[in-house]
Motif scaffolding. Sequence first.
Motif, PDB file in Angstrom:
ATOM      1  N   SER A   1       9.256  12.633  -8.044  1.00  0.00           N
ATOM      2  CA  SER A   1       9.920  11.468  -7.412  1.00  0.00           C
ATOM      3  C   SER A   1       8.888  10.372  -7.923  1.00  0.00           C
ATOM      4  N   LYS A   2       9.505   9.228  -7.960  1.00  0.00           N
ATOM      5  CA  LYS A   2       8.933   7.872  -8.259  1.00  0.00           C
ATOM      6  C   LYS A   2       9.123   6.931  -7.150  1.00  0.00           C
ATOM      7  N   ILE A   3       7.951   6.667  -6.412  1.00  0.00           N
ATOM      8  CA  ILE A   3       7.806   5.989  -5.174  1.00  0.00           C
ATOM      9  C   ILE A   3       7.222   4.746  -5.224  1.00  0.00           C
ATOM     10  N   TYR A   4       7.909   3.402  -5.134  1.00  0.00           N
ATOM     11  CA  TYR A   4       7.211   2.126  -5.191  1.00  0.00           C
ATOM     12  C   TYR A   4       7.208   1.762  -3.592  1.00  0.00           C
ATOM     13  N   GLY A   5       6.191   1.007  -3.330  1.00  0.00           N
ATOM     14  CA  GLY A   5       5.958   0.238  -1.880  1.00  0.00           C
ATOM     15  C   GLY A   5       6.552  -0.836  -2.128  1.00  0.00           C
ATOM     16  N   ALA A   6       6.633  -1.391  -0.930  1.00  0.00           N
ATOM     17  CA  ALA A   6       6.404  -0.833   0.445  1.00  0.00           C
ATOM     18  C   ALA A   6       7.736  -0.006   0.842  1.00  0.00           C
TER      19      ALA A   6
ATOM     20  N   GLY B   1       4.119  16.777  -9.480  1.00  0.00           N
ATOM     21  CA  GLY B   1       4.914  15.625 -10.188  1.00  0.00           C
ATOM     22  C   GLY B   1       5.298  14.400  -9.477  1.00  0.00           C
ATOM     23  N   CYS B   2       4.984  13.828  -8.382  1.00  0.00           N
ATOM     24  CA  CYS B   2       5.501  12.841  -7.712  1.00  0.00           C
ATOM     25  C   CYS B   2       4.440  11.591  -8.082  1.00  0.00           C
ATOM     26  N   ASN B   3       4.835  10.348  -8.540  1.00  0.00           N
ATOM     27  CA  ASN B   3       4.084   9.413  -8.603  1.00  0.00           C
ATOM     28  C   ASN B   3       4.251   8.237  -7.355  1.00  0.00           C
ATOM     29  N   LEU B   4       3.146   8.190  -6.453  1.00  0.00           N
ATOM     30  CA  LEU B   4       3.218   7.212  -5.327  1.00  0.00           C
ATOM     31  C   LEU B   4       2.392   6.068  -5.498  1.00  0.00           C
ATOM     32  N   ARG B   5       2.980   4.892  -5.469  1.00  0.00           N
ATOM     33  CA  ARG B   5       2.222   3.621  -5.578  1.00  0.00           C
ATOM     34  C   ARG B   5       2.490   2.921  -4.198  1.00  0.00           C
ATOM     35  N   GLY B   6       1.330   2.661  -3.331  1.00  0.00           N
ATOM     36  CA  GLY B   6       1.410   2.272  -2.024  1.00  0.00           C
ATOM     37  C   GLY B   6       2.045   0.731  -2.127  1.00  0.00           C
ATOM     38  N   PRO B   7       2.150   0.135  -0.738  1.00  0.00           N
ATOM     39  CA  PRO B   7       2.059   1.068   0.592  1.00  0.00           C
ATOM     40  C   PRO B   7       3.479   1.881   0.732  1.00  0.00           C
TER      41      PRO B   7
ATOM     42  N   ASN C   1      -1.758   6.240  -5.765  1.00  0.00           N
ATOM     43  CA  ASN C   1      -2.386   4.807  -6.066  1.00  0.00           C
ATOM     44  C   ASN C   1      -2.510   3.880  -4.831  1.00  0.00           C
ATOM     45  N   THR C   2      -3.727   3.779  -4.441  1.00  0.00           N
ATOM     46  CA  THR C   2      -3.597   2.946  -3.257  1.00  0.00           C
ATOM     47  C   THR C   2      -4.383   1.465  -3.456  1.00  0.00           C
ATOM     48  N   LYS C   3      -4.388   1.038  -4.875  1.00  0.00           N
ATOM     49  CA  LYS C   3      -4.744  -0.016  -5.241  1.00  0.00           C
ATOM     50  C   LYS C   3      -3.852  -1.379  -4.821  1.00  0.00           C
ATOM     51  N   THR C   4      -2.514  -0.827  -4.784  1.00  0.00           N
ATOM     52  CA  THR C   4      -1.629  -1.732  -4.387  1.00  0.00           C
ATOM     53  C   THR C   4      -1.227  -1.775  -2.825  1.00  0.00           C
ATOM     54  N   GLY C   5      -1.713  -0.883  -2.281  1.00  0.00           N
ATOM     55  CA  GLY C   5      -1.298  -0.720  -0.646  1.00  0.00           C
ATOM     56  C   GLY C   5      -1.707   0.589  -0.355  1.00  0.00           C
ATOM     57  N   LYS C   6      -1.707   0.841   1.140  1.00  0.00           N
ATOM     58  CA  LYS C   6      -2.015   1.851   1.851  1.00  0.00           C
ATOM     59  C   LYS C   6      -0.934   2.864   1.593  1.00  0.00           C
ATOM     60  N   ILE C   7      -1.563   4.361   1.695  1.00  0.00           N
ATOM     61  CA  ILE C   7      -0.657   5.307   1.754  1.00  0.00           C
ATOM     62  C   ILE C   7      -1.010   6.503   3.001  1.00  0.00           C
ATOM     63  N   TYR C   8       0.161   6.930   3.635  1.00  0.00           N
ATOM     64  CA  TYR C   8       0.039   7.411   5.042  1.00  0.00           C
ATOM     65  C   TYR C   8       1.143   8.804   4.661  1.00  0.00           C
ATOM     66  N   ILE C   9       0.501   9.833   4.729  1.00  0.00           N
ATOM     67  CA  ILE C   9       1.269  11.196   4.682  1.00  0.00           C
ATOM     68  C   ILE C   9       1.204  11.794   6.029  1.00  0.00           C
ATOM     69  N   GLY C  10       2.483  12.097   6.625  1.00  0.00           N
ATOM     70  CA  GLY C  10       2.402  12.494   8.058  1.00  0.00           C
ATOM     71  C   GLY C  10       2.125  14.018   8.193  1.00  0.00           C
ATOM     72  N   LYS C  11       2.157  14.398   9.577  1.00  0.00           N
ATOM     73  CA  LYS C  11       1.897  15.908   9.767  1.00  0.00           C
ATOM     74  C   LYS C  11       3.110  16.432   9.124  1.00  0.00           C
ATOM     75  N   ASP C  12       2.808  17.623   8.622  1.00  0.00           N
ATOM     76  CA  ASP C  12       3.695  18.635   7.712  1.00  0.00           C
ATOM     77  C   ASP C  12       4.628  18.125   6.763  1.00  0.00           C
ATOM     78  N   ALA C  13       4.328  16.780   6.400  1.00  0.00           N
ATOM     79  CA  ALA C  13       4.948  16.275   5.109  1.00  0.00           C
ATOM     80  C   ALA C  13       4.569  17.024   4.043  1.00  0.00           C
ATOM     81  N   GLU C  14       5.586  16.915   2.871  1.00  0.00           N
ATOM     82  CA  GLU C  14       5.087  17.504   1.588  1.00  0.00           C
ATOM     83  C   GLU C  14       5.477  16.541   0.514  1.00  0.00           C
ATOM     84  N   VAL C  15       4.561  16.406  -0.545  1.00  0.00           N
ATOM     85  CA  VAL C  15       4.632  15.661  -1.642  1.00  0.00           C
ATOM     86  C   VAL C  15       4.698  16.821  -2.637  1.00  0.00           C
ATOM     87  N   MET C  16       5.737  17.011  -3.554  1.00  0.00           N
ATOM     88  CA  MET C  16       5.812  18.220  -4.521  1.00  0.00           C
ATOM     89  C   MET C  16       5.512  17.616  -5.742  1.00  0.00           C
TER      90      MET C  16
END
Length: 386
Positions: free
Chosen positions: A219-224, A200-206, A183-198
């Motif tokens: 994983s449940k990840i709230y920004g920032a 069932g994860c929920n990402l809420r930017g930034p 979800n980028t409505k709340t902020g930007k999301i950057y996924i780096g080189k060779d990173a992995e989001v397994m």
Amino acid sequence: MQLVFSDAQFWEDFLPLTFTRPVAEMRCGILTFSERWQKLLGISEISFITEDFLQEKFKKPEKTESLFLVPNFLPTEKVLDQIKELKMGEALVYENELLAVRINMENFSLNQIEKMTDIEEKLTFFKQPTDLFSYNEQAINFDFELLTKGRTSAKLSATNGFLGDKENLFIEEGASVEFSTLNTKTGKIYIGKDAEVMEGCNLRGPIALCEGSKFNLGSKIYGATTVGPHSKVGGEVNNIVIFGYSNKGHDGFIGNSVIGEWCNLGADTNSSNLKNNYAEVKLWNYRTKRFANTGLQFAGLIMGDHSKTAINTQFNTGTVVGVAANIFKSGFPPNLIESFSWGGMKGDEKFKLEKAYEVAELAMARRKVAFTEEDREILKHIYINF
């Protein structure tokens, strides 16, 4: 020309995070302060003016023409231009503090300064550990623009759910993101080189997931939130900064916190980030040697490098952990856990220094990073003097 980062004003204010590094080597946003300035100024040669016990690991300045810089702020376009345009003997001042000066390090002296200009614009300036998570959204936005401008993101796999503007998502080559929601409505999301989001994860930017790092299953990840390179995060986190090479791989909650390098949080480690009475949080201040008001209602955990927790560790709101502490006793640890504490409670014996070396060497070897003689001497200095 070399870029010289100065610790003069702020090193002690960022303890315990700076016990093992200069201020410029702290991470916030996507990059460390030194990495950010190298990219902004196009200068590859860097050095540091820092504490004597850190100078063996972090290069001293050459005696040559240099740009001397206090690194812990985000420049505006105007201020960046002012820094780039400095001539020999010219300096910039912000809130009565020297910020940048073009100078010859051969005979380093502030007497070389012939012209001083006050910066009138308001800057995002980092002055204490809590600023790293408090201003992390501004830093992520700044670095996102710096790193992605004119570039094209790798495609997001169709297995994922997505909300927001795709312009606010950037995935580097080699990264893997599958069966998750972003979800980028709340902020930007950057996924780096060779990173992995397994799955069932929920990402809420930034959010910044840096090179080689992972969000574990569900994983449940709230920004920032920033997860530095080669780290693993699971469970639930909210507004945290991990410098790198650290693991919070299991369930448990960490919020409004900063975690150094080479830390490991055991399964179901939790950190309170809000007092039951909603009062302002106090944190230990190493300069004044007392607990001081942060001005924040939400503040969780500040943890120095190489510290570890056992399963089911429960941290009080506003806890500071030093370097290489091993926290495993039952009950809530105190709000200040000293470096090399063996147990985590007040009055506990110290972790034996040779054993601390052994653990650090083993942990670093797993990531194919050498535990150097310089690292050994830094830990020894902290053990003896702090």
